[in-house]
Scaffold this motif. Structure first.
Motif, PDB file in Angstrom:
ATOM      1  N   LEU A 400       0.815  -1.223   0.000  1.00  0.00           N
ATOM      2  CA  LEU A 400       0.000   0.000   0.000  1.00  0.00           C
ATOM      3  C   LEU A 400       0.845   1.269   0.000  1.00  0.00           C
ATOM      4  N   ALA A 401       2.135   1.100   0.194  1.00  0.00           N
ATOM      5  CA  ALA A 401       3.045   2.240   0.035  1.00  0.00           C
ATOM      6  C   ALA A 401       2.938   2.818  -1.376  1.00  0.00           C
ATOM      7  N   ALA A 402       2.375   2.031  -2.287  1.00  0.00           N
ATOM      8  CA  ALA A 402       2.201   2.485  -3.671  1.00  0.00           C
ATOM      9  C   ALA A 402       1.180   3.604  -3.804  1.00  0.00           C
ATOM     10  N   ALA A 403       0.291   3.740  -2.814  1.00  0.00           N
ATOM     11  CA  ALA A 403      -0.819   4.686  -2.947  1.00  0.00           C
ATOM     12  C   ALA A 403      -0.383   6.108  -2.682  1.00  0.00           C
ATOM     13  N   GLY A 404      -0.619   6.978  -3.644  1.00  0.00           N
ATOM     14  CA  GLY A 404      -0.364   8.403  -3.441  1.00  0.00           C
ATOM     15  C   GLY A 404      -1.495   9.042  -2.629  1.00  0.00           C
ATOM     16  N   ASP A 405      -1.538  10.358  -2.576  1.00  0.00           N
ATOM     17  CA  ASP A 405      -2.550  11.074  -1.782  1.00  0.00           C
ATOM     18  C   ASP A 405      -3.943  10.923  -2.385  1.00  0.00           C
ATOM     19  N   GLY A 406      -4.949  11.179  -1.549  1.00  0.00           N
ATOM     20  CA  GLY A 406      -6.327  11.238  -2.034  1.00  0.00           C
ATOM     21  C   GLY A 406      -7.010   9.889  -2.092  1.00  0.00           C
ATOM     22  N   LEU A 407      -6.416   8.884  -1.447  1.00  0.00           N
ATOM     23  CA  LEU A 407      -7.004   7.550  -1.457  1.00  0.00           C
ATOM     24  C   LEU A 407      -7.156   7.050  -0.023  1.00  0.00           C
ATOM     25  N   ARG A 408      -8.132   6.159   0.171  1.00  0.00           N
ATOM     26  CA  ARG A 408      -8.424   5.639   1.507  1.00  0.00           C
ATOM     27  C   ARG A 408      -8.460   4.116   1.441  1.00  0.00           C
ATOM     28  N   VAL A 409      -8.083   3.482   2.570  1.00  0.00           N
ATOM     29  CA  VAL A 409      -7.962   2.016   2.616  1.00  0.00           C
ATOM     30  C   VAL A 409      -8.563   1.519   3.929  1.00  0.00           C
ATOM     31  N   ARG A 410      -9.125   0.317   3.925  1.00  0.00           N
ATOM     32  CA  ARG A 410      -9.486  -0.339   5.195  1.00  0.00           C
ATOM     33  C   ARG A 410      -8.332  -1.245   5.580  1.00  0.00           C
ATOM     34  N   HIS A 411      -7.525  -0.756   6.517  1.00  0.00           N
ATOM     35  CA  HIS A 411      -6.323  -1.510   6.866  1.00  0.00           C
ATOM     36  C   HIS A 411      -6.637  -2.775   7.657  1.00  0.00           C
ATOM     37  N   ASP A 412      -7.855  -2.899   8.189  1.00  0.00           N
ATOM     38  CA  ASP A 412      -8.113  -4.068   9.056  1.00  0.00           C
ATOM     39  C   ASP A 412      -8.415  -5.357   8.282  1.00  0.00           C
ATOM     40  N   VAL A 413      -8.593  -5.271   6.979  1.00  0.00           N
ATOM     41  CA  VAL A 413      -8.935  -6.477   6.207  1.00  0.00           C
ATOM     42  C   VAL A 413      -7.828  -7.536   6.343  1.00  0.00           C
ATOM     43  N   GLY A 414      -8.211  -8.722   6.764  1.00  0.00           N
ATOM     44  CA  GLY A 414      -7.254  -9.838   6.846  1.00  0.00           C
ATOM     45  C   GLY A 414      -6.351  -9.820   8.067  1.00  0.00           C
ATOM     46  N   THR A 415      -6.535  -8.849   8.973  1.00  0.00           N
ATOM     47  CA  THR A 415      -5.669  -8.810  10.156  1.00  0.00           C
ATOM     48  C   THR A 415      -6.062  -9.900  11.150  1.00  0.00           C
ATOM     49  N   ALA A 416      -5.097 -10.280  11.997  1.00  0.00           N
ATOM     50  CA  ALA A 416      -5.327 -11.338  12.987  1.00  0.00           C
ATOM     51  C   ALA A 416      -6.496 -10.974  13.898  1.00  0.00           C
ATOM     52  N   ASP A 417      -6.555  -9.710  14.266  1.00  0.00           N
ATOM     53  CA  ASP A 417      -7.620  -9.207  15.131  1.00  0.00           C
ATOM     54  C   ASP A 417      -9.005  -9.412  14.545  1.00  0.00           C
ATOM     55  N   LEU A 418      -9.138  -9.001  13.300  1.00  0.00           N
ATOM     56  CA  LEU A 418     -10.427  -9.106  12.624  1.00  0.00           C
ATOM     57  C   LEU A 418     -10.804 -10.578  12.436  1.00  0.00           C
ATOM     58  N   LEU A 419      -9.840 -11.401  12.065  1.00  0.00           N
ATOM     59  CA  LEU A 419     -10.117 -12.826  11.890  1.00  0.00           C
ATOM     60  C   LEU A 419     -10.593 -13.451  13.198  1.00  0.00           C
TER      61      LEU A 419
END
Ligand code: AMP
Ligand code: GLY
Length: 431
Positions: A400-419
Motif C-alpha cells: 500500500l506504500a504504492a498509494a499516493g494522496d487522495g485515497l483511503r484504505v481499510r487496513h483491518d482487512v485480513g488482520t489477525a484481530d479481525l479474523l
C-alpha cells in the motif's frame, strides 16, 4: 497445446484486471478488451483496447467481430443485464456469462428468491415481494423479527438496508417511501458471518473455487455505509478460518442445485452466504465474479482460465481446477468520500515499484495522457499471496506504500484481530 484463441474481455475494473491477468498468462490467448474507462493494467495486457461502455451492446458486438473474437468474458453485471452475452452469442461469439434471462438470478432479487422457492434450492430465507411500498411498510409493522429491505434491481450492492443493523424500522419505512423503487424484497434478517463461493459453470458442470470473505462496509471495524467491497481474504484451503469443511460443502451443494435447475447456465455463479447457527443461508447470487473476490481467486488458480473457456465453448466437461494452496489478502484503495460522495476526476499516483511481491490490480481509474484519474468507484487493489493469511496481509500492507494522496484504505482487512473476531462470533452463534 491449444491453438491461439481471440478473447474479448468486457469491463474495466479490478475484477477485469484480474481476469485479464489470468487469461494473458496462457500464451495461446490473444486478449482484447473494452470498457468505459482505460484501465492501465488491462491495456498493458491486451493486444487491443477500445473505450466502449459496458452496456453498449451493439458497439461491443461490433468490436468483437472486428477483432475476430472466438470467445468473450463478461465482467460486470450491468453488461449481462443489458444482454451483451445474448448479442455476442447471436453474432457467433461464445460468451462466458449468462444471457439476460438467466442473469436475473442476480439482476432481479425478486426473481432470485422466487426461483429458489420454486426449485427448492436450499438456504432460502423467509421472504416477501412488494410492488406497493405502503404494503411493504405494513409488512414491516406486522413482522415478528428484523427484516432486510432489498430493492429488486441492481444497486451496486448499496441499496440493501438491514433493520436492526444499519437502520431501525422507522428509517426502513422512510427509506421505502422516499426511494422510487418499483419493487422490493423484504426478507428475514440473516445473522452470522458472510462468505462467498464462486464457481465456473458450463455444460452442467460446477467447478467451485475457495471461499472468500469480502468487507462491504466502508470503514474499519465494519462501520459505515455499504460499498462494492473494500477488501477480502481467502485461506490456503477451500474454507475460511471460521468455517468447517461441511459448511463449504453445503455452499457448493447450493450452487449445484442452482445449476441443476438452470442446466444451460454458463459463466461464473457466485453465491453469497451467511453462515449462522444452522449452516449457510443464501444472501444472494451473482452471475459473475465478485469484485474484489476475483482478485483473491484468480491469482491462485493454476488451471488455465483459457482451457476452462474453450472446454465450455466446445461443449466439453470443464477441467478439474487446481489451486496454488496459498492464502490471499486484497485491500482496495478508494477515492476520498467513497461510496457516498466519491471525489472523481482527481489525479492520483500509483507507484508500481512499491508493490513488491504483492499483486497490483488497477480498478475504476482512467488513464489519460497526463496521468491517472479517479472515477466514482474503487481505484486499485493490492493483493498479497502467501502461505498464510497473516503473511498475505503483511504483504498487502507493505504494497500500500504504492498509494499516493487522495485515497483511503481499510487496513483491518485480513488482520489477525479481525479474523479472531469472526471466529469468536461463529463460536458464539454455534455455542
Ligand atoms: P446484496 O446486495 O444482496 O449483496 O446485499 C448487500 C449486503 O446486505 C449483504 O452482503 C449483506 O451484508 C446484507 N444483506 C443482504 N441480505 C441480507 C439478509 N437477509 N440478512 C442480513 N443481511 C443481509
Ligand atoms: N464483492 C461483492 C460483489 O462483487 O458483488
Amino acid at each position: 497445446m491449444s491453438n491461439s484463441e481471440t478473447v474479448l474481455l468486457v469491463g474495466g475494473g479490478g475484477r477485469e484486471h484480474a481476469i485479464a491477468r489470468a487469461l494473458a498468462a496462457d500464451p495461446a490467448c490473444d486478449l482484447y478488451a473494452c470498457a468505459s474507462n482505460r484501465n492501465p493494467g488491462i491495456t498493458a495486457l491486451a493486444a487491443g483496447f477500445e473505450t466502449i461502455g459496458e452496456t453498449a451492446v451493439e458497439d461491443i458486438v461490433a468490436y468483437a467481430t472486428d477483432v475476430g473474437a472466438d470467445l468473450a468474458v463478461i465482467g460486470p453485471e450491468s453488461a449481462l443485464e443489458a444482454g451483451v452475452a445474448d448479442a455476442l452469442v447471436d453474432a457467433g461469439v461464445y460468451a462466458f456469462g449468462p444471457g439476460a434471462d438467466a442473469a436475473r438470478i442476480e439482476t432481479d432479487k425478486a426473481f432470485q428468491r422466487e426461483f429458489m422457492e420454486a426449485e427448492s434450492i436450499p438456504g432460502c430465507p423467509d421472504f416477501a415481494v412488494f410492488d406497493d411500498m405502503e404494503a411493504a411498510c405494513e409488512y414491516i409493522d406486522a413482522y415478528d423479527g428484523d427484516l432486510a429491505v432489498k430493492p429488486a434491481g441492481l444497486t451496486g450492492g448499496k441499496g440493501v438496508k438491514v433493520i436492526g443493523d444499519q437502520v431501525n424500522e422507522d428509517e426502513a419505512k422512510a427509506y421505502l417511501r422516499e426511494s422510487d423503487y418499483d419493487r422490493v424484497v423484504l426478507e428475514e434478517r440473516l445473522v452470522g458471518e458472510e462468505f462467498t463461493v464462486q464457481a465456473f459453470v458450463a455444460n452442467g458442470d460446477v467447478r467451485p473455487t475457495p471461499a472468500v470473505q469480502d468487507h462491504k462496509r466502508a470503514y474499519e471495524g465494519d462501520e459505515g455505509p455499504n460499498t462494492g467491497g473494500m477488501g477480502s481474504y481467502s485461506d490456503a484451503g477451500p474454507e475460511l478460518p471460521f468455517m468447517t469443511s461441511e459448511d463449504y460443502a453445503e455452499a457448493v451443494e447450493v450452487l449445484e442445485a442452482v445449476v441443476d435447475a438452470l442446466p444451460e447456465y454458463r459463466g461464473i455463479l457466485y453465491g453469497q452466504f451467511m453462515l449462522g447457527e444452522d449452516g449457510p443461508k443464501v444472501v444472494e447470487f451473482n452471475a459473475r465474479f465478485g469484485d474484489p473476490e476475483a482478485t483473491n481467486t484468480l491469482p491462485v488458480l493454476n488451471t488455465s482460465f483459457l482451457d476452462v473457456l474453450t472446454a465450455a465453448r466446445d461443449g466439453d466437461s470443464l477441467p478439474r481446477l487446481e489451486f496454488a494452496g496459498k492464502a490471499t489478502v486484497c485491500k482496495y484503495a478508494v477515492p476520498e468520500g467513497y461510496p457516498t460522495d466519491p471525489k472523481s476526476g482527481a489525479k492520483i499516483t500509483v507507484d508500481e515499484e512499491s508493490v513488491g511481491d504483492a499483486l497490483l490490480f488497477y480498478a475504476s481509474v482512467d488513464e489519460r495522457e497526463d496521468g491517472l484519474y479517479t472515477t466514482t468507484s474503487r481505484s486499485f487493489a493490492v493483493v498479497g499471496v502467501a502461505d498464510s493469511i497473516a503473511e498475505a496481509e503483511a504483504q498487502a500492507e507493505r504494497a500500500l506504500a504504492a498509494a499516493g494522496d487522495g485515497l483511503r484504505v481499510r487496513h483491518d482487512v485480513g488482520t489477525a484481530d479481525l479474523l479472531q473476531r469472526r471466529i469468536d462470533h461463529m463460536n458464539e452463534l454455534r455455542g
